[in-house]
Design a protein around this motif. Structure first.
Motif, PDB file in Angstrom:
ATOM      1  N   VAL A 366       0.839  -1.195   0.000  1.00 58.23           N
ATOM      2  CA  VAL A 366       0.000   0.000   0.000  1.00 58.23           C
ATOM      3  C   VAL A 366       0.880   1.253   0.000  1.00 58.23           C
ATOM      4  CG1 VAL A 366      -1.983  -1.067   1.120  1.00 58.23           C
ATOM      5  CG2 VAL A 366      -0.168  -0.084   2.521  1.00 58.23           C
ATOM      6  N   VAL A 367       0.306   2.331  -0.525  1.00 55.71           N
ATOM      7  CA  VAL A 367       1.000   3.619  -0.599  1.00 55.71           C
ATOM      8  C   VAL A 367       0.151   4.651   0.128  1.00 55.71           C
ATOM      9  CG1 VAL A 367       1.869   5.432  -2.112  1.00 55.71           C
ATOM     10  CG2 VAL A 367       2.061   3.028  -2.797  1.00 55.71           C
ATOM     11  N   PRO A 368       0.737   5.442   1.034  1.00 53.31           N
ATOM     12  CA  PRO A 368      -0.034   6.495   1.711  1.00 53.31           C
ATOM     13  C   PRO A 368      -0.231   7.696   0.790  1.00 53.31           C
ATOM     14  CG  PRO A 368       2.233   6.514   2.476  1.00 53.31           C
ATOM     15  CD  PRO A 368       2.115   5.338   1.543  1.00 53.31           C
ATOM     16  N   VAL A 369      -1.442   8.220   0.775  1.00 52.22           N
ATOM     17  CA  VAL A 369      -1.742   9.410  -0.021  1.00 52.22           C
ATOM     18  C   VAL A 369      -2.599  10.354   0.812  1.00 52.22           C
ATOM     19  CG1 VAL A 369      -1.592   8.242  -2.260  1.00 52.22           C
ATOM     20  CG2 VAL A 369      -3.767   8.279  -1.031  1.00 52.22           C
ATOM     21  N   ARG A 370      -2.423  11.631   0.540  1.00 44.24           N
ATOM     22  CA  ARG A 370      -3.218  12.644   1.233  1.00 44.24           C
ATOM     23  C   ARG A 370      -4.102  13.345   0.229  1.00 44.24           C
ATOM     24  NH1 ARG A 370      -3.127  17.990   3.499  1.00 44.24           N
ATOM     25  NH2 ARG A 370      -3.701  17.995   5.706  1.00 44.24           N
ATOM     26  N   THR A 371      -5.403  13.389   0.494  1.00 46.48           N
ATOM     27  CA  THR A 371      -6.378  14.006  -0.388  1.00 46.48           C
ATOM     28  C   THR A 371      -7.146  15.062   0.403  1.00 46.48           C
ATOM     29  OG1 THR A 371      -8.229  12.534   0.143  1.00 46.48           O
ATOM     30  CG2 THR A 371      -6.623  11.737  -1.489  1.00 46.48           C
ATOM     31  N   PRO A 372      -7.972  15.862  -0.265  1.00 46.46           N
ATOM     32  CA  PRO A 372      -8.796  16.841   0.481  1.00 46.46           C
ATOM     33  C   PRO A 372      -9.697  16.189   1.520  1.00 46.46           C
ATOM     34  CG  PRO A 372      -8.744  17.394  -1.849  1.00 46.46           C
ATOM     35  CD  PRO A 372      -8.075  16.062  -1.728  1.00 46.46           C
ATOM     36  N   ASP A 373     -10.004  14.888   1.337  1.00 49.24           N
ATOM     37  CA  ASP A 373     -10.858  14.181   2.287  1.00 49.24           C
ATOM     38  C   ASP A 373     -10.084  13.581   3.449  1.00 49.24           C
ATOM     39  OD1 ASP A 373     -13.084  14.730   0.726  1.00 49.24           O
ATOM     40  OD2 ASP A 373     -12.793  12.922  -0.499  1.00 49.24           O
ATOM     41  N   GLY A 374      -8.753  13.702   3.437  1.00 47.06           N
ATOM     42  CA  GLY A 374      -7.958  13.119   4.510  1.00 47.06           C
ATOM     43  C   GLY A 374      -6.931  12.135   3.986  1.00 47.06           C
ATOM     44  N   TRP A 375      -6.341  11.368   4.900  1.00 48.61           N
ATOM     45  CA  TRP A 375      -5.300  10.405   4.553  1.00 48.61           C
ATOM     46  C   TRP A 375      -5.918   9.061   4.159  1.00 48.61           C
ATOM     47  CZ3 TRP A 375      -0.091  11.335   4.265  1.00 48.61           C
ATOM     48  CH2 TRP A 375       0.373  12.553   4.778  1.00 48.61           C
ATOM     49  N   HIS A 376      -5.263   8.395   3.198  1.00 47.33           N
ATOM     50  CA  HIS A 376      -5.724   7.088   2.733  1.00 47.33           C
ATOM     51  C   HIS A 376      -4.521   6.187   2.463  1.00 47.33           C
ATOM     52  CE1 HIS A 376      -9.077   9.810   1.798  1.00 47.33           C
ATOM     53  NE2 HIS A 376      -9.873   8.737   1.860  1.00 47.33           N
ATOM     54  N   LEU A 377      -4.773   4.886   2.429  1.00 47.55           N
ATOM     55  CA  LEU A 377      -3.806   3.897   1.975  1.00 47.55           C
ATOM     56  C   LEU A 377      -4.423   3.175   0.790  1.00 47.55           C
ATOM     57  CD1 LEU A 377      -2.698   2.378   5.421  1.00 47.55           C
ATOM     58  CD2 LEU A 377      -1.392   3.961   3.994  1.00 47.55           C
ATOM     59  N   THR A 378      -3.684   3.062  -0.297  1.00 47.48           N
ATOM     60  CA  THR A 378      -4.212   2.428  -1.506  1.00 47.48           C
ATOM     61  C   THR A 378      -3.267   1.350  -2.003  1.00 47.48           C
ATOM     62  OG1 THR A 378      -4.945   2.789  -3.785  1.00 47.48           O
ATOM     63  CG2 THR A 378      -3.172   4.211  -2.962  1.00 47.48           C
ATOM     64  N   ASP A 379      -3.828   0.260  -2.481  1.00 47.18           N
ATOM     65  CA  ASP A 379      -3.016  -0.802  -3.084  1.00 47.18           C
ATOM     66  C   ASP A 379      -3.127  -0.807  -4.602  1.00 47.18           C
ATOM     67  OD1 ASP A 379      -5.537  -1.845  -3.553  1.00 47.18           O
ATOM     68  OD2 ASP A 379      -5.324  -3.530  -2.179  1.00 47.18           O
ATOM     69  N   GLY A 380      -3.697   0.270  -5.161  1.00 50.11           N
ATOM     70  CA  GLY A 380      -3.855   0.377  -6.607  1.00 50.11           C
ATOM     71  C   GLY A 380      -5.199  -0.107  -7.097  1.00 50.11           C
ATOM     72  N   HIS A 381      -5.895  -0.881  -6.273  1.00 51.62           N
ATOM     73  CA  HIS A 381      -7.219  -1.379  -6.647  1.00 51.62           C
ATOM     74  C   HIS A 381      -8.294  -0.858  -5.698  1.00 51.62           C
ATOM     75  CE1 HIS A 381      -5.459  -4.200  -9.544  1.00 51.62           C
ATOM     76  NE2 HIS A 381      -4.572  -4.503  -8.612  1.00 51.62           N
ATOM     77  N   HIS A 382      -7.975  -0.823  -4.427  1.00 58.29           N
ATOM     78  CA  HIS A 382      -8.923  -0.350  -3.419  1.00 58.29           C
ATOM     79  C   HIS A 382      -8.196   0.596  -2.462  1.00 58.29           C
ATOM     80  CE1 HIS A 382     -10.621  -4.223  -4.814  1.00 58.29           C
ATOM     81  NE2 HIS A 382     -11.779  -3.594  -4.696  1.00 58.29           N
TER      82      HIS A 382
END
Length: 437
Positions: A366-382
């Motif tokens: 998973v890769v951590p990303v920061r968006t206007p909605d907050g922090w997320h972790l994504t594996d490229g699919h979900h």
């Protein structure tokens, strides 16, 4: 060769930042004399401002500390300084037999542990006390159901007849249902959009508490734990145990929920069996000025026996016999799940324990990303959202620094409110703690 703790791990035991700073000044051999270790304990005398040096002894397994200094902090700066000396300069703490004063404290500690493990003197009296408490809990749970129903009848938007829940929480304390009291107190702080959800879950728990004797044994044990019944570690360890080499996935120290003193702290340590693959959660508690008395280095393996507390979805465990000190774990990060698999795993756990807020989970790739909605972790699919306020903003930026934009392995707790990261494994496979513990 004896495995020494890292400096980071030693400092994680400190009750506050001031203790960490003071310990650093005592981490050299200069103020110490008579130091030694037998692999299970450390001891030494530290020169202070008085004529008599302070005598410090540390039992490493728990760990536990004793020092003749007047400090009310545990561990004190002398204990931390001795640990730092042992960690950074092994030759300054030679192998040997404990000094008489250290051996006396270690023996007394073992004797107290054996006494606590002894069975109750009067089982019949214990049974009668349990029956009386069961009746009080059932009565308190029945009253809570009525209070919840009354609030629903008036409507959640009508605050004119709804006073604070603190009075009801106090009634649950009187009924010896501390778990219900804690959840009731939280009702006053919940946003309106979550209110009906929490009312429903609390009503379900209160209903189950009035019918514990009718439930399957595993579910009844879960309800008892949620309501506030506690089981002594000695009683748990008297039952079946699981021996394995347990990988320390991470730890987190947080203020204890409920109670009259918010300075109380709880340390949560998560393990995973190398052979069984079973997760386990160890809990330790600390009073004001005292760090919780359990600390295991993240990423290390500990061969030991664990006994799980009873429940429909056993997770909390008591630490039993240890077979050696923690050793460095495998070079590779632990095996993990995709985000979709993590969601399914939590769903399976909730099917057994409806009141389960989260479940220990390792996410892989998973890769951590920061968006206007907050922090997320994504594996490229979900994608999974990072639970708000679960970790400080600085820790999340540290997670980004560890990732450098590349997939990594992250351990944390996944639940209906999102994912709370605890530990990350970098490209070099070195575990990086994301919490203060």
């Amino acid at each position: 060769m004896e495995e020494r703790w890292s400096t980071e791990h030693v400092l994680s035991l400190a009750p506050d930042a001031a203790s960490q700073k003071a310990a650093g000044k005592l981490s050299s051999a200069a103020p110490w004399s008579g130091t030694g270790t037998d692999g299970a304990a450390l001891w030494g005398e530290c020169r202070g401002s008085g004529r008599t040096p302070y005598r410090t002894v540390i039992e490493l397994a728990t760990p536990a500390y004793q020092c003749s200094c007047p400090s009310r902090k545990f561990p004190c700066k002398h204990a931390l300084g001795l640990l730092l000396l042992w960690s950074g300069a092994p030759d300054a703490v030679p192998a040997g037999e404990p000094a008489d004063w250290a051996a006396e404290w270690l023996l007394a500690r073992r004797e107290r542990a054996e006494k606590r493990a002894a069975p109750p003197a009067d089982p019949e009296a214990a049974r009668r006390r349990a029956e009386r408490r069961g009746a009080r809990v059932a009565a308190g749970a029945a009253e809570l159901r009525l209070r919840l129903a009354d609030r629903i009848r008036h409507g959640l938007a009508d605050r004119s007849t709804a006073g604070p829940w603190e009075e009801v929480a106090a009634r649950m304390v009187d009924a010896q249902a501390s778990g219900l009291a804690t959840r009731v107190r939280e009702l006053d702080t919940l946003p309106e959009e979550r209110m009906l959800e929490e009312y429903a879950m609390l009503h379900l728990l209160a209903t189950a508490a009035t019918r514990i004797d009718e439930l399957p044994p595993e579910l009844a044990a879960t309800v008892r734990a949620r309501v506030g019944y506690t089981v002594d570690a000695a009683e748990v360890l008297a039952g079946p145990t699981v021996r394995d080499r347990w990988l320390v996935l991470g730890s987190r120290t947080v203020p204890m929920e409920g109670g009259s003193d918010e300075r109380l702290t709880t340390r949560r340590v998560w393990l995973r069996g190398a052979k069984t693959g079973r997760p386990a959660l160890l809990l330790a508690f600390g009073r004001p000025g005292q760090a919780p008395d359990l600390a295991l280095p993240t990423g290390h393996l500990l061969e030991a026996e664990l006994a799980y507390h009873p429940g429909a979805r056993p997770l909390r465990a008591a630490l039993g016999t240890r077979y050696g000190a923690p050793e460095p774990g495998p070079a590779a990060p632990p095996a993990g799940l995709t985000v979709a698999e993590a969601v399914a795993g939590y769903g399976t756990a909730v099917a057994d324990d409806p009141w389960l807020d989260s479940w220990p989970t390792v996410l892989a790739g998973v890769v951590p990303v920061r968006t206007p909605d907050g922090w997320h972790l994504t594996d490229g699919h979900h994608t999974v959202a990072v639970r708000p306020s679960a970790v400080p903003e600085a820790a999340l930026w540290r997670l980004v620094a560890v990732s450098t934009g590349r997939p990594l392995t992250v351990f944390g707790e996944y639940g209906h409110q999102g994912f709370a990261p605890v530990t990350a494994w970098s490209a070099e496979h070195r575990p990086v703690g994301l919490t203060s513990a």
